[in-house]
Write an enzyme that holds these catalytic residues in place. Structure first.
Site, PDB file in Angstrom:
ATOM      1  N   ASP A  64      -5.620  20.250  -4.783  1.00 28.69           N
ATOM      2  CA  ASP A  64      -4.178  19.997  -4.740  1.00 28.69           C
ATOM      3  C   ASP A  64      -3.387  21.187  -5.269  1.00 28.69           C
ATOM      4  O   ASP A  64      -3.698  21.737  -6.333  1.00 28.69           O
ATOM      5  CB  ASP A  64      -3.830  18.781  -5.611  1.00 28.69           C
ATOM      6  CG  ASP A  64      -4.401  17.485  -5.089  1.00 28.69           C
ATOM      7  OD1 ASP A  64      -4.923  17.483  -3.970  1.00 28.69           O
ATOM      8  OD2 ASP A  64      -4.321  16.469  -5.808  1.00 28.69           O
ATOM      9  N   ASP A  77       3.292  16.713   5.417  1.00 27.03           N
ATOM     10  CA  ASP A  77       2.181  15.810   5.172  1.00 27.03           C
ATOM     11  C   ASP A  77       2.145  15.411   3.696  1.00 27.03           C
ATOM     12  O   ASP A  77       2.358  16.237   2.811  1.00 27.03           O
ATOM     13  CB  ASP A  77       0.874  16.517   5.554  1.00 27.03           C
ATOM     14  CG  ASP A  77      -0.333  15.613   5.463  1.00 27.03           C
ATOM     15  OD1 ASP A  77      -0.355  14.585   6.159  1.00 27.03           O
ATOM     16  OD2 ASP A  77      -1.253  15.934   4.687  1.00 27.03           O
ATOM     17  N   GLU A 128       5.941  12.335   5.747  1.00 31.70           N
ATOM     18  CA  GLU A 128       4.850  11.389   5.921  1.00 31.70           C
ATOM     19  C   GLU A 128       4.388  10.955   4.536  1.00 31.70           C
ATOM     20  O   GLU A 128       4.031  11.795   3.698  1.00 31.70           O
ATOM     21  CB  GLU A 128       3.690  12.028   6.686  1.00 31.70           C
ATOM     22  CG  GLU A 128       2.550  11.083   7.014  1.00 31.70           C
ATOM     23  CD  GLU A 128       1.458  11.041   5.959  1.00 31.70           C
ATOM     24  OE1 GLU A 128       0.616  10.126   6.031  1.00 31.70           O
ATOM     25  OE2 GLU A 128       1.433  11.911   5.067  1.00 31.70           O
TER      26      GLU A 128
END
Length: 534
Positions: free
Chosen positions: A180, A210, A251
């Site tokens: 991440d 995303d 999203e």
């Protein structure tokens, strides 16, 4: 709450947002150079088909260099193109042709993580406590904070992965090979701006961000969360300096209350709406429209309809995490009764067409997608009713290559072998010999013909995202919606239902409707007169 949106990104180009978005996995759409892998050249040859559906926005799934361990979301370089797709000139040509046909193009912006092969991560593991290391989230232990859980239970048991080179653990919400990024670091923010600026200058019209909320949420350690409104306000402002009408789509599989902040102050044009998708599955499970009506009320209080993208099946599994445990079990019993149809304990890995059998229910749900308040989103192949292959592990079971005709590999490639074409596409009941564009072009009763008809109808009647009101027609299985003299009826059950007459109406499109009764999985689009239900 300020739910006003800035619709310039929608409105400045290519028409109303309420037309149609089309998701396109280039690797599986069309192979233009005969190597068995889809590419820009192949997609260009079939853009006329996309435009014929009434599409005004194309969303391109990732085309960056990648080992494709997660369908391209394991990005090795955010500023390059995997040579299997082509090059920058090929992308520019694709964008130019799409624009000529009246379609704008969004690309996936994978900003939440990189792959473990990305140059940022390779540098970070050499100096995890220094400037390069701050691009990611590191820890000296792997203790997990409450609420911090892996996205793929059963495949990854922890959100922390030990790195031998760094001698520390790095955080990964998704797979272990996807570390991440640390959105709190100002250098990361500047790199994000640099990446998105590059693609805007190439000519893309916007981005699907995303895992948008996961990007800014805390990573189980102090000082790892970001105030999402401030972060996305800054990002929007910087990108508008490059292109004023840039469009941003978020999203995130979260509740509408959490997603609402993303459309405040025009931060995003729209969010991809998992809430309504989950409600549709539950309504179909129960043959009862009330879960949809309840979800629409909840959404209308938080996110304007023209800022919601509705889908039947996205590019991964059908994720039902917003349902309760009991509701999920109901849906699994109806649509995924076999263990190999399930994934992660919360999702269904079947394709939409096999799930929705009989065929009339499939057709009804396609009409329903276009009738729901919001912007419809189709994934390539759904307009044909393509199938799946449950022998394929994981989320790849419903990722099929596009079926253009009944020739070898369905016209997807001229290569001698096609590793991206699933075995069931050759031999199964939804295989390319039976289900393909060429055959459905010749059949006025095909699903493809229905999709095109509904698209034209919505356009001609200006039946965009806003202004729809649910009607009570006295039958729980029927979802009735009205907007500006247009009424849509959808029977979610396998029984014929009798309705009160809809006075003074003209039938614009109908299957199973005789003016009084609506057959099993029947639907109707009606031009309502003054005496209609209100």
């Amino acid at each position: 709450m300020d739910t006003s949106t800035n619709q310039e990104g929608w409105a400045n180009w290519a028409g109303d947002p309420g037309e149609l978005m089309y998701g396109l996995d280039l690797s599986r759409f069309a192979d233009g150079d005969g190597d068995g892998f889809g590419d820009f050249a192949g997609a260009m040859r079939h853009l006329d088909h996309v435009a014929s559906l009434g599409v005004t926005w194309i969303w391109l799934l990732p085309f960056y260099p990648s080992a494709r361990r997660d369908n391209g979301y394991d990005v090795d370089d955010h500023l390059a193109i995997d040579p299997r797709f082509g090059d920058v000139d090929g992308l520019r040509a694709l964008l130019g042709r799409a624009h000529e046909l009246g379609m704008r193009v969004l690309i996936d912006a994978v900003l939440h993580h990189t792959s473990d092969r990305h140059e940022w991560f390779l540098a970070a593991r050499e100096d995890s406590r220094g400037q390069a290391g701050r691009f990611f989230v590191w820890s000296d232990d792997d203790s997990i904070e409450p609420g911090d859980h892996p996205m793929f239970p059963g495949e990854d048991d922890s959100v922390w992965q030990y790195d031998e080179r760094a001698g520390r653990y790095y955080h990964h919400q998704f797979y272990a090979f996807q570390p991440d990024l640390n959105a709190t670091d100002p250098d990361v923010f500047e790199e994000i701006v640099r990446v998105l600026t590059f693609w805007l200058e190439v000519g893309v019209d916007g981005f699907r961000i995303d895992a948008a909320l996961l990007l800014v949420q805390g990573k189980g350690r102090p000082d790892t969360d970001v105030e999402d409104g401030e972060f996305f306000d800054r990002l929007r402002a910087r990108l508008r300096q490059v292109r004023h009408d840039v469009a941003l789509i978020a999203e995130a599989d979260e509740s509408p209350e959490l997603m609402a902040s993303l459309v405040e102050r025009g931060r995003f044009e729209a969010v991809i709406d998992f809430t309504l998708n989950n409600a549709v599955i539950l309504a179909l499970t129960r043959s009862d429209a009330r879960p949809i009506v309840d979800a629409l009320r909840r959404l209308d209080d938080t996110i304007p309809p023209d800022s919601r993208l509705n889908f039947l099946h996205n590019a991964d599994e059908i994720d039902l995490q917003q349902l309760s445990d009991d509701e999920r079990r109901e849906a699994f019993d109806e649509f995924a009764p076999e263990p190999d149809m399930l994934i992660y304990g919360r999702g269904i890995r079947r394709a939409w067409a096999p799930m929705m059998q009989p065929d009339q229910r499939l057709r009804m749900t396609m009409s329903l997608l276009y009738a729901l308040p919001g912007v419809p989103l189709l994934l390539a192949g759904q307009e044909l009713g393509q199938g799946d292959d449950l022998s394929v592990e994981g989320r790849g079971a419903a990722r099929t290559t596009m079926q253009w005709d009944d020739s070898r590999w369905g016209g997807f490639t001229t290569a001698g072998s096609s590793p991206r074409t699933l075995p069931a596409q050759t031999d199964g009941p939804y295989g390319y010999r039976t289900v393909n564009v060429q055959a459905q072009e010749r059949d006025p009763g095909s699903l493809l013909a229905l999709v095109r008809t509904i698209g034209r109808l919505r356009h001609e009647r200006n039946a965009d995202a806003n202004g729809w009101k649910a009607l009570d027609v006295g039958r729980p299985s029927v979802l009735a919606l009205r907007r500006d003299g247009l009424i849509t009826l959808h029977n979610l059950s396998d029984e014929t239902v009798e309705l009160d007459p809809v006075d003074g109406s003209e039938i614009l499109l109908a299957e199973g409707w005789d003016g009084r009764t609506l057959g099993p999985y029947g639907f109707a689009w009606l031009s309502a007169g003054s005496g209609a239900h209100s």
